[in-house]
Design an enzyme around this catalytic site. Sequence first.
Site, PDB file in Angstrom:
ATOM      1  CB  ALA A  85       0.107   2.190  -5.361  1.00 13.43           C
ATOM      2  CG  ASP A  86      -3.160   6.200  -9.854  1.00 17.34           C
ATOM      3  OD1 ASP A  86      -2.730   5.655 -10.888  1.00 17.34           O
ATOM      4  OD2 ASP A  86      -3.660   7.345  -9.858  1.00 17.34           O
TER       5      ASP A  86
END
Length: 203
Positions: free
Chosen positions: A75-76
Amino acid sequence: MSIKLILASASPRRLDLLRQAGVEPEIQVAEVAELTNELPPAELVQANARLKAEAVAALQPQNGAEAAEVYIVAADTVVALQQAGAWCIFGKPADAAEAGRMLQALSGRAHSVFTGVAVWHAGLLQSGVAESRVHFRELGAAEIAAYVSGGEPLDKAGAYAIQGEAGKFVQKLVGDVDNIVGLPLRLLSEMLPEGALPGYSTN
């Protein structure tokens, strides 16, 4: 279904969210050169999440029965403020001074939090993005300074943790809180096999 879930992140907040969803993932982190402001925020976070997932996927054994049941989650997250029709993207502040500037920019305004999620499985990579809208009340200079001096903002996108002391800054929120924390479980549940997050429910 018994699967092995690998979290491609060192974030304790993402780990906590997965634990709350009934999963104890293995942690594997690979160094990647993340993109910064080359793309609109919704595309940027997906691109970075995909880079992280692919980097950890490259560390996995190429053969073996176990490989078919491995799911890598990456994720970011960024905070994005729209100004004059363009996005100003806030990642993690470099230092306390930058954290203060970010919070001052967000004071009294609405902004978006985008988290891109990528899931790798059996050589296939899928990604998606979640957006939440957050409206901060007006913040005083002394209040910002006190918050920054406590150290909480220094490793957070946009220089704040909604689950921490910054929760009192929020005037209005539209969207999922776990997205703002760093891992939208609703989106992730749609990308994993049914039952992969046994402690999570959309109800």
